[in-house]
Design a protein around this motif. Structure first.
Motif, PDB file in Angstrom:
ATOM      1  N   PHE A  34     -22.334  21.058  10.784  1.00 27.78           N
ATOM      2  CA  PHE A  34     -22.667  22.396  11.288  1.00 27.78           C
ATOM      3  C   PHE A  34     -24.189  22.610  11.285  1.00 27.78           C
ATOM      4  O   PHE A  34     -24.729  23.249  12.185  1.00 27.78           O
ATOM      5  CB  PHE A  34     -21.986  23.477  10.450  1.00 27.78           C
ATOM      6  CG  PHE A  34     -20.518  23.675  10.770  1.00 27.78           C
ATOM      7  CD1 PHE A  34     -19.886  22.914  11.739  1.00 27.78           C
ATOM      8  CD2 PHE A  34     -19.778  24.639  10.102  1.00 27.78           C
ATOM      9  CE1 PHE A  34     -18.539  23.092  12.034  1.00 27.78           C
ATOM     10  CE2 PHE A  34     -18.439  24.839  10.391  1.00 27.78           C
ATOM     11  CZ  PHE A  34     -17.816  24.052  11.356  1.00 27.78           C
ATOM     12  N   LYS A  56     -16.950  19.942   0.998  1.00 28.57           N
ATOM     13  CA  LYS A  56     -17.095  20.997   2.021  1.00 28.57           C
ATOM     14  C   LYS A  56     -18.574  21.234   2.339  1.00 28.57           C
ATOM     15  O   LYS A  56     -18.958  21.364   3.503  1.00 28.57           O
ATOM     16  CB  LYS A  56     -16.463  22.310   1.510  1.00 28.57           C
ATOM     17  CG  LYS A  56     -14.952  22.307   1.598  1.00 28.57           C
ATOM     18  CD  LYS A  56     -14.355  23.403   0.761  1.00 28.57           C
ATOM     19  CE  LYS A  56     -14.507  24.771   1.354  1.00 28.57           C
ATOM     20  NZ  LYS A  56     -13.821  25.780   0.522  1.00 28.57           N
ATOM     21  N   LEU A  76     -12.570  21.616   6.801  1.00 30.68           N
ATOM     22  CA  LEU A  76     -12.993  22.667   5.857  1.00 30.68           C
ATOM     23  C   LEU A  76     -11.818  23.541   5.440  1.00 30.68           C
ATOM     24  O   LEU A  76     -11.691  23.916   4.269  1.00 30.68           O
ATOM     25  CB  LEU A  76     -14.100  23.521   6.490  1.00 30.68           C
ATOM     26  CG  LEU A  76     -15.462  22.843   6.650  1.00 30.68           C
ATOM     27  CD1 LEU A  76     -16.381  23.698   7.507  1.00 30.68           C
ATOM     28  CD2 LEU A  76     -16.099  22.594   5.295  1.00 30.68           C
ATOM     29  N   CYS A  77     -10.954  23.863   6.404  1.00 25.72           N
ATOM     30  CA  CYS A  77      -9.770  24.688   6.094  1.00 25.72           C
ATOM     31  C   CYS A  77      -8.845  23.937   5.141  1.00 25.72           C
ATOM     32  O   CYS A  77      -8.323  24.516   4.179  1.00 25.72           O
ATOM     33  CB  CYS A  77      -9.007  25.043   7.373  1.00 25.72           C
ATOM     34  SG  CYS A  77      -9.900  26.177   8.414  1.00 25.72           S
ATOM     35  N   PHE A 102     -14.120  21.899  11.302  1.00 24.93           N
ATOM     36  CA  PHE A 102     -13.535  23.187  10.907  1.00 24.93           C
ATOM     37  C   PHE A 102     -12.166  22.971  10.237  1.00 24.93           C
ATOM     38  O   PHE A 102     -11.882  23.549   9.179  1.00 24.93           O
ATOM     39  CB  PHE A 102     -13.413  24.075  12.149  1.00 24.93           C
ATOM     40  CG  PHE A 102     -12.537  25.278  11.967  1.00 24.93           C
ATOM     41  CD1 PHE A 102     -12.905  26.295  11.101  1.00 24.93           C
ATOM     42  CD2 PHE A 102     -11.341  25.394  12.659  1.00 24.93           C
ATOM     43  CE1 PHE A 102     -12.099  27.406  10.929  1.00 24.93           C
ATOM     44  CE2 PHE A 102     -10.528  26.501  12.491  1.00 24.93           C
ATOM     45  CZ  PHE A 102     -10.906  27.507  11.624  1.00 24.93           C
ATOM     46  N   SER A 148     -18.523  30.351  10.537  1.00 27.56           N
ATOM     47  CA  SER A 148     -19.478  29.247  10.692  1.00 27.56           C
ATOM     48  C   SER A 148     -19.121  28.417  11.923  1.00 27.56           C
ATOM     49  O   SER A 148     -20.002  28.001  12.687  1.00 27.56           O
ATOM     50  CB  SER A 148     -19.431  28.343   9.456  1.00 27.56           C
ATOM     51  OG  SER A 148     -20.567  28.521   8.668  1.00 27.56           O
ATOM     52  N   TYR A 149     -17.818  28.190  12.082  1.00 30.58           N
ATOM     53  CA  TYR A 149     -17.358  27.425  13.254  1.00 30.58           C
ATOM     54  C   TYR A 149     -17.703  28.178  14.544  1.00 30.58           C
ATOM     55  O   TYR A 149     -18.185  27.601  15.518  1.00 30.58           O
ATOM     56  CB  TYR A 149     -15.852  27.179  13.129  1.00 30.58           C
ATOM     57  CG  TYR A 149     -15.238  26.572  14.372  1.00 30.58           C
ATOM     58  CD1 TYR A 149     -15.630  25.321  14.829  1.00 30.58           C
ATOM     59  CD2 TYR A 149     -14.269  27.267  15.104  1.00 30.58           C
ATOM     60  CE1 TYR A 149     -15.089  24.769  15.977  1.00 30.58           C
ATOM     61  CE2 TYR A 149     -13.718  26.727  16.247  1.00 30.58           C
ATOM     62  CZ  TYR A 149     -14.134  25.479  16.682  1.00 30.58           C
ATOM     63  OH  TYR A 149     -13.598  24.938  17.818  1.00 30.58           O
ATOM     64  N   TYR A 189     -16.759  19.709  16.431  1.00 29.58           N
ATOM     65  CA  TYR A 189     -16.846  20.821  15.485  1.00 29.58           C
ATOM     66  C   TYR A 189     -15.471  21.294  15.029  1.00 29.58           C
ATOM     67  O   TYR A 189     -15.299  21.715  13.902  1.00 29.58           O
ATOM     68  CB  TYR A 189     -17.610  21.997  16.109  1.00 29.58           C
ATOM     69  CG  TYR A 189     -19.070  21.725  16.346  1.00 29.58           C
ATOM     70  CD1 TYR A 189     -19.890  21.281  15.316  1.00 29.58           C
ATOM     71  CD2 TYR A 189     -19.641  21.925  17.595  1.00 29.58           C
ATOM     72  CE1 TYR A 189     -21.229  21.035  15.528  1.00 29.58           C
ATOM     73  CE2 TYR A 189     -20.981  21.689  17.816  1.00 29.58           C
ATOM     74  CZ  TYR A 189     -21.777  21.239  16.774  1.00 29.58           C
ATOM     75  OH  TYR A 189     -23.098  21.000  16.987  1.00 29.58           O
ATOM     76  N   THR A 230     -10.254  24.041   1.685  1.00 25.51           N
ATOM     77  CA  THR A 230     -10.061  25.355   1.048  1.00 25.51           C
ATOM     78  C   THR A 230      -8.634  25.493   0.546  1.00 25.51           C
ATOM     79  O   THR A 230      -8.394  25.945  -0.583  1.00 25.51           O
ATOM     80  CB  THR A 230     -10.385  26.486   2.044  1.00 25.51           C
ATOM     81  OG1 THR A 230     -11.689  26.279   2.562  1.00 25.51           O
ATOM     82  CG2 THR A 230     -10.318  27.845   1.386  1.00 25.51           C
ATOM     83  N   VAL A 255     -20.457  20.882   5.989  1.00 21.97           N
ATOM     84  CA  VAL A 255     -21.227  21.957   6.619  1.00 21.97           C
ATOM     85  C   VAL A 255     -22.662  21.502   6.880  1.00 21.97           C
ATOM     86  O   VAL A 255     -23.202  21.687   7.977  1.00 21.97           O
ATOM     87  CB  VAL A 255     -21.215  23.232   5.732  1.00 21.97           C
ATOM     88  CG1 VAL A 255     -22.196  24.275   6.252  1.00 21.97           C
ATOM     89  CG2 VAL A 255     -19.816  23.828   5.678  1.00 21.97           C
ATOM     90  N   THR A 284     -13.226  32.881   1.808  1.00 21.17           N
ATOM     91  CA  THR A 284     -13.752  31.535   2.098  1.00 21.17           C
ATOM     92  C   THR A 284     -13.353  31.139   3.512  1.00 21.17           C
ATOM     93  O   THR A 284     -14.171  30.633   4.293  1.00 21.17           O
ATOM     94  CB  THR A 284     -13.175  30.516   1.091  1.00 21.17           C
ATOM     95  OG1 THR A 284     -13.367  31.026  -0.214  1.00 21.17           O
ATOM     96  CG2 THR A 284     -13.856  29.167   1.203  1.00 21.17           C
ATOM     97  N   PHE A 285     -12.082  31.371   3.832  1.00 18.33           N
ATOM     98  CA  PHE A 285     -11.573  31.041   5.165  1.00 18.33           C
ATOM     99  C   PHE A 285     -12.328  31.829   6.242  1.00 18.33           C
ATOM    100  O   PHE A 285     -12.728  31.281   7.270  1.00 18.33           O
ATOM    101  CB  PHE A 285     -10.064  31.341   5.211  1.00 18.33           C
ATOM    102  CG  PHE A 285      -9.440  31.050   6.537  1.00 18.33           C
ATOM    103  CD1 PHE A 285      -9.284  29.742   6.977  1.00 18.33           C
ATOM    104  CD2 PHE A 285      -9.002  32.079   7.360  1.00 18.33           C
ATOM    105  CE1 PHE A 285      -8.725  29.467   8.214  1.00 18.33           C
ATOM    106  CE2 PHE A 285      -8.442  31.818   8.591  1.00 18.33           C
ATOM    107  CZ  PHE A 285      -8.301  30.508   9.017  1.00 18.33           C
ATOM    108  N   ILE A 345     -15.699  30.298   6.779  1.00 18.84           N
ATOM    109  CA  ILE A 345     -15.613  28.997   7.459  1.00 18.84           C
ATOM    110  C   ILE A 345     -15.370  29.212   8.957  1.00 18.84           C
ATOM    111  O   ILE A 345     -16.018  28.582   9.801  1.00 18.84           O
ATOM    112  CB  ILE A 345     -14.497  28.128   6.824  1.00 18.84           C
ATOM    113  CG1 ILE A 345     -14.949  27.633   5.450  1.00 18.84           C
ATOM    114  CG2 ILE A 345     -14.162  26.937   7.713  1.00 18.84           C
ATOM    115  CD1 ILE A 345     -13.869  26.933   4.665  1.00 18.84           C
ATOM    116  N   VAL A 346     -14.440  30.117   9.280  1.00 19.76           N
ATOM    117  CA  VAL A 346     -14.165  30.405  10.701  1.00 19.76           C
ATOM    118  C   VAL A 346     -15.444  30.920  11.369  1.00 19.76           C
ATOM    119  O   VAL A 346     -15.797  30.501  12.475  1.00 19.76           O
ATOM    120  CB  VAL A 346     -13.018  31.438  10.848  1.00 19.76           C
ATOM    121  CG1 VAL A 346     -12.805  31.797  12.305  1.00 19.76           C
ATOM    122  CG2 VAL A 346     -11.725  30.894  10.269  1.00 19.76           C
TER     123      VAL A 346
END
Lengths: 132, 312
Positions: A58, A50, A18-19, A15, B77-78, A11, A22, A54, B70-71, B74-75
């Motif tokens: 996720f 992205k 995804l960062c 993550f 969700s993690y 995970y 972004t 997810v 957005t960040f 995302i955090v």
């Protein structure tokens, strides 16, 4: 859980991905590209990547059974169908758009009855109107 | 499958997932249609509206705040997947910690969103309140003048009941003024109201007064020392083409998304009210709430580029 028998994906790596995505989106915006369509294509491609991360990791869709296709197919078809149904009239039209806000037609519209007679009231008419 | 052997272990009918998870996925299926209806309509409306406002100075869209949000999502969700992982490993304290952090991040998201909304509200970037032509911009500015003069009348003549009586009684009030300062103030207000009326007549008669001419006239009025006290909140509005459609779609999409964030917070608050040891009963619940939360993140993943970045 149904997915308890398989290994969890990493995970943290998802993550991080995804960062990074972004940051790439914001970076693409800060580049101030002249061609806005290129920018739109880049950021929407990143957003799709992205979304895929997810959904697959996720939301565990990668590890779910085939029921996911049956369950999601109708919603995807309807989701694509709606914009396609709206597109011919609202997005792409053969007729000239005549709106009070448009400088091309608006200069006439602003000084004649277009604004005053309620076609473009104080809230601003936002619907494109046909010349027909 | 329906002809299971009598000796075989009990076979469960249907899909090999808990009913609650199937229900959540069915619900998410409807949610996908709900948001794609908004997003799809937005894209099409935007394509069909040449000159859509894209300048951040006009729309007060802040890409860094949007990126931060957005960040944050995302955090969060993690953190939800970590919480779910922890609860399946029976590490309930860790699960609780990460659920709490998710809840806090949801709050942070709403605070940032509220800050963004505040900026738009203070600049009147609201549906139905944005002038889209020069004429509308001038009318809106005249409306601000009306509010400013009404407030000034109320302050200077508090004894009268309403504006009509105050305007009618203004000459008498000037004659009966108790001090030279009060008299000068009332006279200034009277002169300002006369100028506004003249300007209003000119705008409404559509004599060809341009927005530049109008702005010059307003600037000249603002430059007069005697009017300074009355014109504090007046500034000339400028037209934003398709501004109302932009504001409607922006608030509709981000508003519904924010409601979903609130619902997610409620979902996480329920297990957080229980002692950590009881989280064992919430394993499926946390997974399903997590699915919902990832969907909320997913929607924002598309809203962020569409609302904050793409300009064409």
């Amino acid at each position: 859980m149904a997915d308890g028998h398989h290994h969890h994906p990493n995970y943290f790596m998802v993550f991080i991905a995804l960062c990074v995505c972004t940051a790439l989106s914001v970076g693409a915006d800060l580049l101030s590209l002249d061609n806005k369509l290129v920018l739109a294509a880049i950021v929407m491609a990143i957003a799709s990547a992205k979304a895929l991360f997810v959904m697959m990791y996720f939301m565990h869709l990668k590890f779910e059974g085939k029921w996911k296709f049956i369950l999601l197919a109708p919603t995807v078809i309807l989701a694509i169908g709606l914009p396609l149904a709206l597109l011919p009239d609202v997005g792409v039209h053969y007729y000239t758009v005549d709106v009070p806000q448009d400088p091309a037609t608006g200069s006439a519209a602003e000084t004649d009855e277009h604004v005053a007679d309620g076609h473009g009231d104080s809230h601003g008419s936002s619907q494109p109107k046909s010349h027909e | 499958m329906s002809h299971a052997q009598p000796q075989a272990p009990a076979v469960r009918m249907g899909l090999a997932i808990p009913n609650s998870k199937l229900c959540m996925w069915l619900f998410l299926g409807t949610e996908i249609m709900f948001f794609t209806a908004f997003i799809g309509s937005y894209i099409v409306l935007r394509m069909g509206s040449p000159g859509w406002p894209g300048d951040p100075a006009v729309t007060h869209i802040n890409v860094l705040l949007g990126g931060t949000n957005t960040f944050v999502l995302i955090v969060s969700s993690y953190f939800v997947v970590v919480a779910h992982e922890a609860v399946t490993e029976k590490n309930y304290e860790r699960a609780r910690l990460f659920l709490t952090a998710t809840f806090a991040l949801a709050c942070l998201f709403l605070v940032i969103k509220g800050f963004e909304y505040g900026g738009k509200i203070s600049h009147d970037i609201l549906p139905g309140r944005i002038p889209e032509t020069s004429q509308q911009a001038m009318e809106k500015t005249l409306g601000q003048f009306d509010v400013a003069t009404s407030n000034a009348l109320g302050d200077l003549m508090p004894d009268e009941e309403h504006d009509g009586l105050r305007i009618a009684g203004l000459p008498t009030a000037i004659a009966d003024a108790e001090s030279p300062e009060e008299k000068a103030e009332l006279e200034s207000l009277q002169a300002l109201m006369a100028e506004i009326l003249a300007l209003k007549t000119e705008v409404r008669a559509e004599t060809g007064l341009t927005l530049d001419d109008f702005e010059e006239r307003v600037d000249a009025m603002a430059a007069k020392e005697s009017y300074a006290g009355f014109m504090g909140h007046v500034h000339v509005s400028h037209p934003i083409k398709y501004g109302n459609l932009f504001a409607s779609t922006y608030f509709l999409m981000t508003g519904f998304h924010a409601i979903h964030v609130l619902v997610g917070m409620l979902l996480f608050a329920i297990p957080l009210c229980k002692p950590a040891a009881q989280l064992a009963e919430y394993t499926d619940y946390i997974e399903n709430s997590g699915l919902y939360w990832h969907f909320v993140d997913l929607v924002w993943i598309f809203l962020f580029p569409l609302l904050y970045i793409v300009q064409f």
